[in-house]
Write a protein that holds these residues in place. Structure first.
Motif, PDB file in Angstrom:
ATOM      1  N   THR A  28       0.826  -1.186  -0.028  1.00 34.13           N
ATOM      2  CA  THR A  28       0.025   0.071  -0.031  1.00 34.13           C
ATOM      3  C   THR A  28       0.985   1.275   0.222  1.00 34.13           C
ATOM      4  O   THR A  28       0.540   2.389  -0.010  1.00 34.13           O
ATOM      5  N   LEU A  59      -0.281  -8.949  -5.485  1.00 36.80           N
ATOM      6  CA  LEU A  59      -0.778  -7.886  -4.402  1.00 36.80           C
ATOM      7  C   LEU A  59      -0.403  -6.545  -4.371  1.00 36.80           C
ATOM      8  O   LEU A  59       0.827  -6.301  -4.270  1.00 36.80           O
ATOM      9  N   SER A  60      -1.265  -5.654  -4.828  1.00 35.21           N
ATOM     10  CA  SER A  60      -0.933  -4.363  -5.070  1.00 35.21           C
ATOM     11  C   SER A  60      -2.139  -3.487  -4.862  1.00 35.21           C
ATOM     12  O   SER A  60      -3.271  -3.635  -5.462  1.00 35.21           O
ATOM     13  N   TRP A 109      -4.967  -5.847  -3.592  1.00 31.96           N
ATOM     14  CA  TRP A 109      -4.456  -5.940  -2.193  1.00 31.96           C
ATOM     15  C   TRP A 109      -5.395  -6.492  -1.308  1.00 31.96           C
ATOM     16  O   TRP A 109      -6.670  -6.439  -1.694  1.00 31.96           O
TER      17      TRP A 109
END
Length: 336
Positions: A193, A218-219, A225
């Motif tokens: 994050t 995962l972003s 995320w």
């Protein structure tokens, strides 16, 4: 009463603050969070929501002639947050305040006669603001193990002497490293994050080079995320991650081999951490910049590393050691 100032950039500061507050609550101590972030759902104590001081379109003389990091003249948010911290101190008279991280808040709290336990980030911290703020703190904590060398540079000798490295602090319990399962390899690209690398184009290029591997990203920027990535990370054969403290702590707690590519940060924070990883025998393949090719061999090399070697980086007891420092400072005030 103990305060914990939580910086609002990224998620690492609030994750470790919550772990510390939860540990304190289990020991009968109350920790008040002070931050521009909303109160976490699992925060066990009071929470003071501070105005943000970075919403103005134009900032005027924000560094006070290079003596501080962020004190823009005439900023209503800055006035509101400093006044709120002062009001809380006057109302509660805390035994100490943990500051993670802000030189300005460190100095503000100390100017009220309240001891400060300051979290020190890696990197080159020899600027005037860091020298003054870290010098004024009553205790200094580094969230890396004593075995990690070169994590802090350009600071006075007394800062090095007073710094207490407690190890990486993860919100996740330690898990065994496990063995690679049959079938295609699993890669998790962890952006998190607080940063923006790698972008989709770079990830796609790495995917095309590694058809024998399955990739999961995962972003926060791409909308993939998840608040609790532990299950996804634990299922990975290799984690491709930046060198932020929280990301590394979580990868280490889950004992996953990693490819580490530092993101650009002030004071070379992540680059410094990456270089320490590269020379310390940790289970990570370290690249100083995002590689454009060679991903198949790189992932194979990383997957062969023993994830249990992360035990020296994150042993699951950093919160207890951190709390011991805080408790010692707080007890000195109570005794006085």
């Amino acid at each position: 009463m103990i305060g914990y100032y939580v910086h609002h950039h990224g998620s690492g500061h609030v994750h470790r603050a919550t772990a510390m507050a939860t540990l304190a609550a289990a020991r009968g101590r109350v920790v008040t969070g002070l931050s521009s972030l909303p109160r976490p759902t699992d925060w066990p104590g009071p929470w003071v929501l501070l105005p943000r001081d970075d919403d103005e379109e134009c900032s005027v003389r924000p560094t006070a002639n290079g003596r501080l990091h962020w004190v823009p003249v005439g900023d209503a948010g800055l006035l509101g947050r400093t006044a709120a911290v002062s009001a809380w101190i006057a109302a509660t008279r805390p035994a100490c305040v943990i500051v993670d991280v802000s030189i300005e808040v460190t100095l503000l709290v100390r100017l009220h006669g309240v001891p400060v336990v300051a979290v020190v980030l890696p990197g080159s911290r020899g600027d005037l603001a860091h020298r003054f703020g870290l010098g004024a703190a009553d205790a200094l904590v580094g969230l890396w193990p004593p075995e990690a060398t070169g994590m802090l540079s350009d600071v006075p000798d007394d800062v090095h002497a007073r710094l207490q490295p407690v190890g990486a602090l993860s919100r996740f319990d330690i898990r065994p490293s496990g063995r690679r399962r049959p079938g295609p390899g699993r890669v998790v690209a962890l952006s998190g994050t607080g940063g923006d690398d790698p972008d989709e184009e770079r990830l796609d290029r790495a995917r095309r080079q590694t058809p024998e591997w399955g990739w999961t990203a995962l972003s926060a920027r791409s909308g993939t995320w998840v608040d609790d990535p532990s299950g996804v990370l634990a299922d990975a054969d290799v984690v491709v991650t930046h060198a932020g403290q929280n990301a590394l702590a979580e990868v280490a707690a889950l004992r996953r081999p990693a490819v580490v590519v530092p993101q650009a940060r002030p004071h070379d924070e992540q680059l410094t951490t990456a270089r320490a990883l590269a020379t310390g025998g940790w289970p990570a393949v370290v690249e100083e910049t995002w590689p454009e090719d060679g991903w198949s061999a790189r992932l194979t090399r990383a997957a062969a590393l023993d994830g249990s070697r992360w035990a020296g980086w994150c042993d699951g007891h950093a919160a207890e050691r951190f709390w011991s420092v805080v408790d010692s400072v707080a007890r000195e005030v109570v005794s006085a």
